[in-house]
Motif scaffolding. Structure first.
Motif, PDB file in Angstrom:
ATOM      1  N   VAL A   1      49.933  16.223  66.058  1.00  0.00           N
ATOM      2  CA  VAL A   1      50.347  16.564  64.693  1.00  0.00           C
ATOM      3  C   VAL A   1      49.141  16.469  63.780  1.00  0.00           C
ATOM      4  CG1 VAL A   1      51.910  16.001  62.796  1.00  0.00           C
ATOM      5  CG2 VAL A   1      52.627  15.601  65.169  1.00  0.00           C
ATOM      6  N   PHE A   2      48.961  17.492  62.931  1.00  0.00           N
ATOM      7  CA  PHE A   2      47.781  17.541  62.064  1.00  0.00           C
ATOM      8  C   PHE A   2      48.160  18.032  60.669  1.00  0.00           C
ATOM      9  CE2 PHE A   2      46.429  18.202  66.421  1.00  0.00           C
ATOM     10  CZ  PHE A   2      45.363  17.305  66.554  1.00  0.00           C
ATOM     11  N   ASN A   3      47.828  17.225  59.661  1.00  0.00           N
ATOM     12  CA  ASN A   3      47.915  17.694  58.286  1.00  0.00           C
ATOM     13  C   ASN A   3      46.852  18.763  58.053  1.00  0.00           C
ATOM     14  OD1 ASN A   3      49.953  15.909  57.487  1.00  0.00           O
ATOM     15  ND2 ASN A   3      48.501  14.344  56.829  1.00  0.00           N
ATOM     16  N   VAL A   4      47.181  19.731  57.190  1.00  0.00           N
ATOM     17  CA  VAL A   4      46.215  20.764  56.817  1.00  0.00           C
ATOM     18  C   VAL A   4      46.258  20.916  55.300  1.00  0.00           C
ATOM     19  CG1 VAL A   4      45.303  23.049  57.294  1.00  0.00           C
ATOM     20  CG2 VAL A   4      46.859  21.974  58.932  1.00  0.00           C
ATOM     21  N   GLY A   5      45.252  20.403  54.629  1.00  0.00           N
ATOM     22  CA  GLY A   5      45.195  20.508  53.178  1.00  0.00           C
ATOM     23  C   GLY A   5      43.766  20.388  52.706  1.00  0.00           C
ATOM     24  N   SER A   6      43.617  20.295  51.400  1.00  0.00           N
ATOM     25  CA  SER A   6      42.281  20.119  50.827  1.00  0.00           C
ATOM     26  C   SER A   6      41.909  18.647  50.726  1.00  0.00           C
ATOM     27  CB  SER A   6      42.234  20.741  49.433  1.00  0.00           C
ATOM     28  OG  SER A   6      43.027  20.000  48.521  1.00  0.00           O
ATOM     29  N   GLY A   7      42.930  17.765  50.768  1.00  0.00           N
ATOM     30  CA  GLY A   7      42.691  16.342  50.569  1.00  0.00           C
ATOM     31  C   GLY A   7      42.531  15.962  49.110  1.00  0.00           C
ATOM     32  N   GLU A   8      42.789  16.926  48.198  1.00  0.00           N
ATOM     33  CA  GLU A   8      42.690  16.676  46.770  1.00  0.00           C
ATOM     34  C   GLU A   8      43.995  17.071  46.083  1.00  0.00           C
ATOM     35  OE1 GLU A   8      39.378  18.848  45.277  1.00  0.00           O
ATOM     36  OE2 GLU A   8      37.890  17.688  46.407  1.00  0.00           O
ATOM     37  N   GLY A   9      44.366  16.336  45.057  1.00  0.00           N
ATOM     38  CA  GLY A   9      45.598  16.612  44.343  1.00  0.00           C
ATOM     39  C   GLY A   9      45.342  17.143  42.943  1.00  0.00           C
ATOM     40  N   HIS A  10      46.220  18.058  42.511  1.00  0.00           N
ATOM     41  CA  HIS A  10      46.147  18.611  41.160  1.00  0.00           C
ATOM     42  C   HIS A  10      47.568  18.715  40.610  1.00  0.00           C
ATOM     43  CE1 HIS A  10      41.900  19.908  41.610  1.00  0.00           C
ATOM     44  NE2 HIS A  10      42.243  20.097  42.876  1.00  0.00           N
ATOM     45  N   SER A  11      47.763  18.274  39.377  1.00  0.00           N
ATOM     46  CA  SER A  11      49.067  18.408  38.746  1.00  0.00           C
ATOM     47  C   SER A  11      49.297  19.866  38.361  1.00  0.00           C
ATOM     48  CB  SER A  11      49.161  17.530  37.498  1.00  0.00           C
ATOM     49  OG  SER A  11      48.351  18.051  36.458  1.00  0.00           O
TER      50      SER A  11
ATOM     51  N   ALA B   1      42.506  16.329  61.463  1.00  0.00           N
ATOM     52  CA  ALA B   1      42.068  17.704  61.706  1.00  0.00           C
ATOM     53  C   ALA B   1      40.543  17.790  61.710  1.00  0.00           C
ATOM     54  CB  ALA B   1      42.649  18.639  60.652  1.00  0.00           C
ATOM     55  N   ARG B   2      39.910  17.034  60.822  1.00  0.00           N
ATOM     56  CA  ARG B   2      38.437  17.017  60.809  1.00  0.00           C
ATOM     57  C   ARG B   2      37.897  16.527  62.147  1.00  0.00           C
ATOM     58  NH1 ARG B   2      36.176  17.290  55.560  1.00  0.00           N
ATOM     59  NH2 ARG B   2      37.678  16.947  53.857  1.00  0.00           N
ATOM     60  N   ARG B   3      38.486  15.439  62.656  1.00  0.00           N
ATOM     61  CA  ARG B   3      38.002  14.860  63.904  1.00  0.00           C
ATOM     62  C   ARG B   3      38.369  15.709  65.112  1.00  0.00           C
ATOM     63  NH1 ARG B   3      40.078  10.451  61.043  1.00  0.00           N
ATOM     64  NH2 ARG B   3      42.024  10.551  62.226  1.00  0.00           N
ATOM     65  N   GLY B   4      39.600  16.224  65.124  1.00  0.00           N
ATOM     66  CA  GLY B   4      40.086  16.934  66.302  1.00  0.00           C
ATOM     67  C   GLY B   4      39.488  18.310  66.491  1.00  0.00           C
ATOM     68  N   PHE B   5      39.134  18.974  65.379  1.00  0.00           N
ATOM     69  CA  PHE B   5      38.692  20.364  65.483  1.00  0.00           C
ATOM     70  C   PHE B   5      37.355  20.630  64.785  1.00  0.00           C
ATOM     71  CE2 PHE B   5      43.384  20.297  65.446  1.00  0.00           C
ATOM     72  CZ  PHE B   5      43.612  20.778  66.739  1.00  0.00           C
ATOM     73  N   ALA B   6      36.673  19.578  64.356  1.00  0.00           N
ATOM     74  CA  ALA B   6      35.417  19.742  63.613  1.00  0.00           C
ATOM     75  C   ALA B   6      35.619  20.716  62.458  1.00  0.00           C
ATOM     76  CB  ALA B   6      34.302  20.223  64.539  1.00  0.00           C
ATOM     77  N   TRP B   7      36.735  20.572  61.784  1.00  0.00           N
ATOM     78  CA  TRP B   7      37.140  21.487  60.705  1.00  0.00           C
ATOM     79  C   TRP B   7      37.108  20.768  59.373  1.00  0.00           C
ATOM     80  CZ3 TRP B   7      41.225  20.591  57.388  1.00  0.00           C
ATOM     81  CH2 TRP B   7      41.622  21.645  56.556  1.00  0.00           C
ATOM     82  N   SER B   8      36.839  21.509  58.337  1.00  0.00           N
ATOM     83  CA  SER B   8      37.007  20.987  56.987  1.00  0.00           C
ATOM     84  C   SER B   8      37.259  22.162  56.061  1.00  0.00           C
ATOM     85  CB  SER B   8      35.760  20.210  56.527  1.00  0.00           C
ATOM     86  OG  SER B   8      34.632  21.058  56.495  1.00  0.00           O
ATOM     87  N   PRO B   9      38.031  21.959  54.988  1.00  0.00           N
ATOM     88  CA  PRO B   9      38.256  23.051  54.033  1.00  0.00           C
ATOM     89  C   PRO B   9      36.977  23.357  53.272  1.00  0.00           C
ATOM     90  CG  PRO B   9      39.212  20.996  53.228  1.00  0.00           C
ATOM     91  CD  PRO B   9      38.744  20.721  54.614  1.00  0.00           C
ATOM     92  N   HIS B  10      36.682  24.648  53.122  1.00  0.00           N
ATOM     93  CA  HIS B  10      35.432  25.052  52.487  1.00  0.00           C
ATOM     94  C   HIS B  10      35.618  25.562  51.061  1.00  0.00           C
ATOM     95  CE1 HIS B  10      33.550  24.682  56.400  1.00  0.00           C
ATOM     96  NE2 HIS B  10      34.385  25.563  56.920  1.00  0.00           N
TER      97      HIS B  10
END
Length: 303
Positions: free
Chosen positions: A229-239, A277-286
């Motif tokens: 199971v993997f979350n997929v987001g930016s890791g940042e919140g905006h109202s 997701a960063r660790r499992g797939f060497a991924w990060s939102p760009h």
């Protein structure tokens, strides 16, 4: 590698198809709608049919190595109106798919769950995948039920599932009708010169993920050997209020806002922890939210 994208005619699916093709996959799409005109379908087998039709589903699975399941008959804002239809259209139909996959010997599935609804009102932020699941909408309840069935079949040795929990995807070609997706709704209102509607005080906080970043991870995950199971987001919140201000800046004029009564099924704050997701797939939102809004606005209202 042959991939079947169920719901490939939708916003996310139609962006995922070329991402898979770019990785060398042979792609088929199963979708009840007519092929959308704003997508290049060359090289794609488009199967017009419903996931609820066992004959069509069995045919679509022929020769498939991995299934991407994005189809949904509801959105969070409509699911509570008829939970029975939600269960029948999504849970029952998906169980039929899983049974057909087992019969066909197709083990790998990438299921698009929901990072915005399955956790309910989280007690920590950012929210890790290990957080208890307490959805407050039928949409989230059904997503959790499907996740549990996928884990069951994994434990039984029948399936190799990847469960993705996206936050709030947005980007070009998303519908601006306002049914789902604050970014598309706000930009659509701006393009039409209409006011923006916000339920509640506008301080609801969400994590927004640009479509290219989402499908990059989805394609990588599906063509890998990883499960989990993997979350997929930016890791940042905006109202929502902050989003309105940013949209106003991007379009070059202030947006009028009409505040409506709050809705009980709206979670107050969800920001996802995407470390797995960063660790499992060497991924990060760009793509930053500002950059993504600008790209979406250019596609929606070109000069």
């Amino acid at each position: 590698m042959r991939a079947l994208v169920i719901g490939g005619n939708g916003f996310i699916g139609s962006a995922l198809v070329p991402a898979l093709q770019a990785r060398g996959a042979d792609v088929a799409v199963l979708d009840p709608g007519r092929p959308r005109a704003d997508v290049d379908w060359r090289g794609v087998e488009f199967i017009a049919g419903s996931l609820a039709d066992p004959v069509v589903t069995a045919r679509a699975l022929s020769g498939v190595d991995v299934v991407f399941h994005l189809a949904s008959t509801t959105v969070p804002g409509t699911s509570n109106l008829d939970p029975v239809a939600d269960v029948q259209g999504n849970l029952v139909a998906t169980l039929g798919l899983l049974g057909a996959m087992r019969s066909a010997g197709v083990r790998r599935i990438v299921y698009f769950s929901s990072g915005g609804t399955v956790y309910g009102n989280p007690t920590v932020s950012p929210v890790p995948e290990s957080h208890p699941l307490h959805p407050i909408s039928s949409y989230g309840v059904v997503k959790v039920a499907i996740e549990n069935y996928l884990r069951m079949y994994q434990q039984l040795g029948d399936l190799d599932p990847v469960i993705l929990r996206p936050s709030n995807p947005y980007g070009p070609r998303q519908s601006t009708a306002g049914v789902q997706g604050a970014v598309a709704a706000f930009l659509g209102a701006a393009a039409r010169g209409e006011p923006v509607s916000i339920w509640g005080d506008g301080e609801v906080v969400r994590d927004y993920i640009y479509i290219d970043d989402l499908v990059e991870l989805a394609a990588t995950a599906g063509l890998s050997q990883e499960v989990g199971v993997f979350n997929v987001g930016s890791g940042e919140g905006h109202s929502l209020n902050a989003l309105v201000a940013m949209v106003s800046d991007v379009v070059g004029r202030p947006l009028a806002v009409e505040y409506q009564a709050g809705r009980a099924f709206d979670v107050r704050r969800v920001v996802l922890d995407v470390g797995a997701a960063r660790r499992g797939f060497a991924w990060s939102p760009h793509t930053s939210l500002r950059e993504g809004l600008a790209a979406t606005w250019r596609a929606l209202a070109p000069p």
